[in-house]
Motif scaffolding. Sequence first.
Motif, mmCIF file in Angstrom:
data_model
loop_
_atom_site.group_PDB
_atom_site.id
_atom_site.type_symbol
_atom_site.label_atom_id
_atom_site.label_comp_id
_atom_site.label_asym_id
_atom_site.label_seq_id
_atom_site.Cartn_x
_atom_site.Cartn_y
_atom_site.Cartn_z
ATOM 1 N N THR A 1 -54.355 -47.764 13.678
ATOM 2 C CA THR A 1 -54.515 -46.382 13.213
ATOM 3 C C THR A 1 -54.786 -46.353 11.714
ATOM 4 O OG1 THR A 1 -53.162 -45.399 14.957
ATOM 5 C CG2 THR A 1 -53.334 -44.175 12.895
ATOM 6 N N PHE A 2 -54.035 -47.163 10.958
ATOM 7 C CA PHE A 2 -54.264 -47.212 9.514
ATOM 8 C C PHE A 2 -55.630 -47.812 9.197
ATOM 9 C CE2 PHE A 2 -49.792 -46.274 8.841
ATOM 10 C CZ PHE A 2 -49.847 -45.554 7.657
ATOM 11 N N ARG A 3 -56.037 -48.809 9.973
ATOM 12 C CA ARG A 3 -57.370 -49.371 9.753
ATOM 13 C C ARG A 3 -58.430 -48.301 9.967
ATOM 14 N NH1 ARG A 3 -59.666 -54.920 10.968
ATOM 15 N NH2 ARG A 3 -57.803 -55.409 12.203
ATOM 16 N N LYS A 4 -58.327 -47.559 11.053
ATOM 17 C CA LYS A 4 -59.270 -46.467 11.355
ATOM 18 C C LYS A 4 -59.253 -45.423 10.236
ATOM 19 C CE LYS A 4 -59.607 -42.670 14.745
ATOM 20 N NZ LYS A 4 -58.790 -41.602 14.195
ATOM 21 N N MET A 5 -58.062 -45.097 9.764
ATOM 22 C CA MET A 5 -57.919 -44.080 8.728
ATOM 23 C C MET A 5 -58.544 -44.537 7.404
ATOM 24 S SD MET A 5 -54.324 -42.277 7.751
ATOM 25 C CE MET A 5 -53.886 -42.447 9.477
ATOM 26 N N LEU A 6 -58.365 -45.819 7.068
ATOM 27 C CA LEU A 6 -58.922 -46.332 5.818
ATOM 28 C C LEU A 6 -60.446 -46.408 5.881
ATOM 29 C CD1 LEU A 6 -56.268 -49.085 5.132
ATOM 30 C CD2 LEU A 6 -56.790 -47.163 3.626
ATOM 31 N N VAL A 7 -60.976 -46.785 7.032
ATOM 32 C CA VAL A 7 -62.433 -46.789 7.185
ATOM 33 C C VAL A 7 -62.987 -45.375 7.018
ATOM 34 C CG1 VAL A 7 -64.321 -47.189 8.811
ATOM 35 C CG2 VAL A 7 -62.475 -48.866 8.620
ATOM 36 N N ALA A 8 -62.294 -44.403 7.611
ATOM 37 C CA ALA A 8 -62.719 -43.004 7.455
ATOM 38 C C ALA A 8 -62.597 -42.565 6.001
ATOM 39 C CB ALA A 8 -61.882 -42.102 8.358
ATOM 40 N N THR A 9 -61.540 -43.049 5.305
ATOM 41 C CA THR A 9 -61.352 -42.709 3.892
ATOM 42 C C THR A 9 -62.487 -43.253 3.039
ATOM 43 O OG1 THR A 9 -58.950 -42.665 4.162
ATOM 44 C CG2 THR A 9 -59.778 -42.972 1.925
ATOM 45 N N GLY A 10 -63.061 -44.393 3.473
ATOM 46 C CA GLY A 10 -64.191 -44.952 2.732
ATOM 47 C C GLY A 10 -65.362 -43.997 2.640
ATOM 48 N N ASN A 11 -65.525 -43.146 3.635
ATOM 49 C CA ASN A 11 -66.597 -42.147 3.608
ATOM 50 C C ASN A 11 -66.138 -40.819 3.031
ATOM 51 O OD1 ASN A 11 -68.597 -43.783 4.805
ATOM 52 N ND2 ASN A 11 -67.723 -43.412 6.829
ATOM 53 N N ASP A 12 -64.836 -40.544 3.108
ATOM 54 C CA ASP A 12 -64.335 -39.252 2.631
ATOM 55 C C ASP A 12 -62.852 -39.396 2.314
ATOM 56 O OD1 ASP A 12 -63.627 -36.542 2.245
ATOM 57 O OD2 ASP A 12 -65.248 -35.898 3.570
ATOM 58 N N VAL A 13 -62.507 -39.417 1.017
ATOM 59 C CA VAL A 13 -61.111 -39.631 0.613
ATOM 60 C C VAL A 13 -60.198 -38.489 1.036
ATOM 61 C CG1 VAL A 13 -61.564 -41.148 -1.345
ATOM 62 C CG2 VAL A 13 -61.635 -38.674 -1.663
ATOM 63 N N ARG A 14 -60.775 -37.365 1.458
ATOM 64 C CA ARG A 14 -59.925 -36.256 1.884
ATOM 65 C C ARG A 14 -59.121 -36.617 3.126
ATOM 66 N NH1 ARG A 14 -64.438 -31.578 1.833
ATOM 67 N NH2 ARG A 14 -65.564 -33.279 2.870
ATOM 68 N N VAL A 15 -59.583 -37.614 3.897
ATOM 69 C CA VAL A 15 -58.811 -38.092 5.044
ATOM 70 C C VAL A 15 -57.445 -38.568 4.572
ATOM 71 C CG1 VAL A 15 -58.659 -39.885 6.827
ATOM 72 C CG2 VAL A 15 -60.830 -38.697 6.418
ATOM 73 N N MET A 16 -57.413 -39.400 3.541
ATOM 74 C CA MET A 16 -56.144 -39.936 3.056
ATOM 75 C C MET A 16 -55.327 -38.867 2.342
ATOM 76 S SD MET A 16 -54.214 -42.492 3.251
ATOM 77 C CE MET A 16 -55.401 -43.606 3.992
ATOM 78 N N SER A 17 -55.966 -37.898 1.734
ATOM 79 C CA SER A 17 -55.221 -36.797 1.112
ATOM 80 C C SER A 17 -54.383 -36.072 2.158
ATOM 81 C CB SER A 17 -56.193 -35.808 0.450
ATOM 82 O OG SER A 17 -56.962 -36.435 -0.547
#
Length: 723
Positions: free
Chosen positions: A140-156
């Motif tokens: 899940t964290f891997r998926k989330m970090l990959v998504a953050t690479g395109n849009d940091v708002r995911v991690m926010s």
Amino acid sequence: MSAVRSLRKLGRAALLGPSPRHALPDAIEHVAKAHRAHHPGADLDILRRAYVLAEYSHRGQTRKSGEPYITHPLAVTLILAELGAETTTLTASLLHDTVEDTDVTLEQVRAEFGEEVGYLVDGVTKLEKVDYGAAAEPETFRKMLVATGNDVRVMSIKLADRLHNMRTLGVMRPEKQARIARVTRDVLIPLAERLGVQALKTELEDLVFAVLHPEEYARTRELIRDHNAGADPLAEIAESVRAVLREADIAAEVLIRPRHFLSVHRARAKRGELGPCDFGRLLILVAENADCYAVLGELHTCFTPMMSEFKDFIAVPKFNLYQSLHTAVADTAGRVAEVLVRTRRMHRVAEAGVIALGDPHRTSGAPHADPVGEAAAADDGRADPTRPGWLERLLEWQSHAPDPDTFWAELRDDLAQDREITVFCTDPGGPGRTAALHLPAGATCVDAAYARYGAAGHALVGARVDGRLAALGTVLRDGDSLQLLMAPEGTSGPSPQWLEHARTPTARIAIRTWLDACAEDGGPAEGERTEGTGGEARTAPPAATRASLHPPAAAAAASAAEPDAPGRAVQPRDRSAAVVGLPGALVRLARCCTPVPPDAVVGFAVRGGAVTVHRKGCPTVARMTAAGRETVTVRWQDSGAGCRVTLHAESLSRPHLLADLTEAIAAEGAAVVSAEVEPPREHRVRHTYTLWLEDAGELPRLMRAMREVPGVYDVVRATRTQP
């Protein structure tokens, strides 16, 4: 308690159900008010629609605390709104659990709210334990970090989600509290730090501190409580600072910024007993960058500065966008106060980090564009501050992590590196090919090679740091100039010792993959051995490092050679390669410097009527001239005769170097009479070759060809020192 009361109020509003169509529901008035404070012109209708869908889809669900579930997405959205998040982020935050916990599908979210909102919701949606088992959390964290690479708002959104969950963690079993707190400490807090979201990071640190170290937390709480019971001397110092700045006509706001719990605990562990001024710092806010330095000048003029405490993070921002001046001053009573000086824009970025940058896909001039975010990006000098160097590296190495356990372990190690350096790497290919490498503090030449070349970093055989040869394990410093020396691909590879030098997951994963593949293939080929010198890998013949090769041309030369000391290159007499002003004189080329055309040469008459010819730069010439020996004029004639020469190749140890050098020599038409390889010393090795050239004029080209062999950093003519 205020957070709990706020949640209960939101819960009661949620239970009342949505307000009439097009009216803003009471439950999100708090969110709307906070949002308007940062974005006065924002369209709130999309927030209303998102809340209506979230409330309806979560209706009937409750949290462990017994509160309606809708209170959680509302609280997460309020956290983000107070930090200045833009409307799209708040919309996705309201919906962030709908796809995971309700019947709402991702396709419905995209259809109703657009692709961006759908992407953010998908990015924070957990993977099912049914499908992934124990790997669900790391994947899940891997998926989330990959998504953050395109849009940091995911991690926010994820950070705000974890903050609210940590605030309400008390209803969980102690063992689950501890597990969640450890993941928060090891992964989420470092991510908050790297993204610059200090407001979330500091509160998360205190909440984790309370769960994992309850006794130390209780002692720290008592210390703060006792301190707050009396007068704060920082208030008096703050008033003195205000007076100084007023007199200097500097418009500034002087605030007292209390240390949070973990900060107090760390300060006490570092300094021992805390003084009355150690429980907080002064924060001075001004309008412009120049005002920061004006304030600093007044502070250092009117108070006694503690210069060891001064740091300029405005001229050199931290890698997470943080900018401030740090100093400490003592007043006339000897009380020392730590001081932070920053502009209001810097303060917002320091508190909210990438959240203050808004939409990473926004173009300048777009509606509701965030000038604070744009200024932060421009000041930092990055093309895209929402995709910083550490995130680029993380996205690169995670794609090569072979399994969830490796990814999880490497992620924690990577995030433990809390400082970044920049080194400037120049390719050996020539000028104009310099790349800036952003690496974690503590990175070595090995890390730089894999950061620069990926898996091709296996071919690293040496490095120059600031022009000097350096060991592969050399720790790089910020601003270093680096040149990586690479062997041809496939001719070299890492040794297990390289893992001791590697600090980055990119390097460690690549090295382990290579070593595992070698182990599966049975290791080095039969008849070879892999040796490590200071962490370098090389494959060497099992016999002695001395070889004697006699191709036909070399054999002919050897037959004409004079006898010499064992193991030394011999030099033939040559009556046609040089002429002198003495008719009929026997010419002999000196063995100490092995002159060949077109060297500048000089001769000395010796017994028997012969003339010995030396290179003009030979130490023997200087010694004999100083002793009063007369020189004889010598010049080369164009006879095209061959010659014998001895060369030293200075190189870095690596596999197949002897074979590559002899291949380069053969390609230039020279024959190897003998070759000697000295034992390696500190990664370096000297090869000595005695060669026969059919045409002495080809020697400069031959030496250039040898220097171009990877790992070879110099080729020189042999000069033997005479006793």
